[in-house]
Design an enzyme around this catalytic site. Sequence first.
Site, PDB file in Angstrom:
ATOM      1  N   GLY A 280       0.732  -1.136  -0.129  1.00  9.60           N
ATOM      2  CA  GLY A 280       0.081  -0.047   0.119  1.00  9.60           C
ATOM      3  C   GLY A 280       0.865   1.362   0.077  1.00  9.60           C
TER       4      GLY A 280
ATOM      5  CD  GLU B 244      -3.319   9.341  -4.631  1.00 15.14           C
ATOM      6  OE1 GLU B 244      -3.014   8.062  -4.716  1.00 15.14           O
ATOM      7  OE2 GLU B 244      -3.336  10.122  -5.612  1.00 15.14           O
TER       8      GLU B 244
ATOM      9  CG  ASP C 142       2.260   2.041  -4.341  1.00 14.28           C
ATOM     10  OD1 ASP C 142       1.514   1.673  -3.232  1.00 14.28           O
ATOM     11  OD2 ASP C 142       1.357   2.395  -5.292  1.00 14.28           O
TER      12      ASP C 142
END
Length: 438
Positions: free
Chosen positions: A175, A401, A177
């Site tokens: 998660g 995000e 990355d």
Amino acid sequence: MSLNQQARAILTGNDRGGYTLPTDGLYPFQWNWDASVTALGWMCFAPARAWEEMRWLFKGQWQGGPNDGFLAHIAFHAPSDSYFPGADEWGTDGAPGTEALRTRTSSISQPPLHATMVRWMWHRAQAISPQAAAEAAEQVRGLLPGLLAHHRWWYRARDPDRSGLVLNIHPWETGMDNSPAWDVPLARVPQATRPYTRHDLGHVDASMRPPQSFYDRVVYLMDFNRAQDFDPVKILASCPYRVQDVGIISILQRASIDLLALCAACAWDGDVQDLHSALARTHNAIEALWSTRWSQYVSRDAITGELLDVPTSSGLLGAYAGFRHDLGPTVAAWLAETPYALPSTRSGFPGFEPLRYWRGPVWQHVNMLIADGLQRQGHAHLAQAIQACSAALFEASGFHEYYDPLTGRGLGGRAFSWAAATCLHWTDGAMKKQAGGA
């Protein structure tokens, strides 16, 4: 429009009739740990829709074969050409365990937040009314078989030696990355030479995304997984990237604790002694991942046995997981260095990049988990400080995000579901209290 109303509008706008996109265009499918966080947001104003989010995620759970119980990091419920790699790239159609599925999936997983989020959802329902609590209990009972199967997949397929420290075989699986924690193990992975076209740079500036060299390696690992017929034994025998990620380990530990609590509350009559044993193994083994340099947990390269001695926010999840070390002093030191709570990589580390994805920006849902752990360790003032910083980010920059920990600027995708959900579940109530509201 209030922040609460904006957050609800984002979830509603990203709703695709049973599952929620992280954000339109950039991420056009249902993501694994996103869905669990997003369900918390739905629970604040549409409980039935929250449970539907979880049920849709488990539509993609593999059944039977060596990957029985596997839950992929992407469920491709509907086609889209705005994201790479799409369903065809993963090549999982017809893999053992997928024969009965109507939902196509990827071939790697993500941090298993589900049981903890389900328990939090049930707690929220209990605070609403006895009827809501009873309805939630019925939903939990329906989810228990899938949750148990998924946890058992992690312990069976990713810790076959019963070491207590599960492995992951792809940076996307963590998660987090492109975290600098993966730089060393990823450097030995060959770069893919086949052509492919990224779509992310058409949605987000390249300064906020992983570089091409990172993509070449993660594409290689995706293709490697397919070449091994997704067989976990073959993959663990020769995958060039094998890491004991402290983030996955911590989240799995907490989720297994919460899963056992759900089983007890629902009077589950199945044998769960294997989960108790797995918890004990991890609780003992995790001390091997303690960094004396950074006074926090870190990850380990499972091929070389060397610690990946990089201070990332995942290493602050030890309190959330219930591990032994007191992380309060370390978190306090982090908070003194950046004005907007906890970045994904500590700002004093040479690999810190405040704009680039998981190499520095603030991710609100991770801060929420860390704050929960600090509260449990008796550091309420630190938990409240993190929550206040997160609320300030939402107020100043909206629902992105991720965020620049130095300036507070919103980064990455806009109108982001898990940011909206985190606000609704975690910070909205606190903001109302500060304002003198209900």
